[in-house]
Design a protein around this motif. Structure first.
Motif: not given
Length: 170
Positions: A32-36, A49-59, A107-112
Motif C-alpha cells: 500500500g501507498l497512500g496520502l494521509m 504525509a506518505w503512508d507506505v507498506m511493504v511485504n518483507t516475507k521473502a527476505l 509487513r513493514w509499515h512507515a509514515v513519512s
C-alpha cells in the motif's frame, strides 16, 4: 502510463480503475501507498504525509529507504529505516530523519515526516489528477539491493474531498 525515473530510464506502469498495480519483484511487494492528512494537536495547521507498506516475507530487510522521484528526475528522500528487522510489535518507532515505522509479522509499515499542506500546491488543484512515483530501496540481509518503483495517483475527486477535510480543520 510512462514515467521518467531517477536513473534516466522510462518505465511503463500498469493501472486499473482502482489505481496502480503494486510493485513486486518476487522478494518484496508494495502492499500500500497512500496520502494521509492530520492536524497538529498544538496548532490548527494541517499536515500531509506518505503512508507506505511493504511485504518483507521473502527476505528480512537490512535497510529500507523511501524516496519520491520528482518530475525533474531528482530523488527526494522521505525516510530511511536502518534497522527494520529489529522490532516487531504494536509500538511505532520514530526514525532519525522523521517519520515512524511499525512492523507487524511480515509487513513493514512507515509514515513519512509530515509537511504543511500549504507546501502542496498540487493538493489544492482539484481540476486534475496528480501522479507521483516513489522509489523504495530495500537492502536485504545479504546486502543485495532491491529497487521497487511504485506510482500513485491522487485523483481530482479525492483532492476535492481532502479540501473539505482541510477546510473543516482550519
Amino acid at each position: 502510463m510512462d514515467f521518467k525515473l531517477d536513473n534516466g530510464q522510462t518505465q511503463t506502469f500498469d493501472f486499473t480503475k482502482r489505481g496502480a498495480l503494486p510493485a513486486d519483484n518476487g522478494v518484496y511487494k508494495v502492499e500500500g501507498l497512500g496520502l494521509m492528512l492530520y492536524q497538529n494537536p498544538l496548532k490548527k495547521q494541517v499536515y500531509f504525509a506518505w503512508d507506505v507498506m511493504v511485504n518483507t516475507k521473502a527476505l528480512t530487510p537490512n535497510k529500507i529507504t523511501v524516496s519520491q522521484v520528482l518530475n525533474n528526475g531528482q530523488v527526494q528522500t522521505l525516510l530511511i529505516d536502518a534497522r527494520p528487522q529489529l522490532e516487531n510489535g504494536d509500538k511505532w518507532r520514530h526514525l532519525v530523519n522523521g517519520g515512524k515505522v511499525n512492523i507487524q509479522a511480515q509487513r513493514w509499515h512507515a509514515v513519512s515526516t509530515g509537511r504543511p499542506v500549504s507546501q502542496a500546491a498540487w493538493l489544492s488543484d482539484v481540476t486534475q489528477d496528480s501522479m507521483f512515483v516513489f522509489k523504495i530501496e530495500v537492502e536485504d540481509v545479504d546486502h543485495k539491493q532491491h529497487v521497487l518503483y511504485q506510482p500513485m495517483v491522487v485523483s481530482a475527486d479525492s483532492k476535492a474531498e481532502y479540501a473539505k477535510v482541510i477546510a473543516a480543520a482550519q
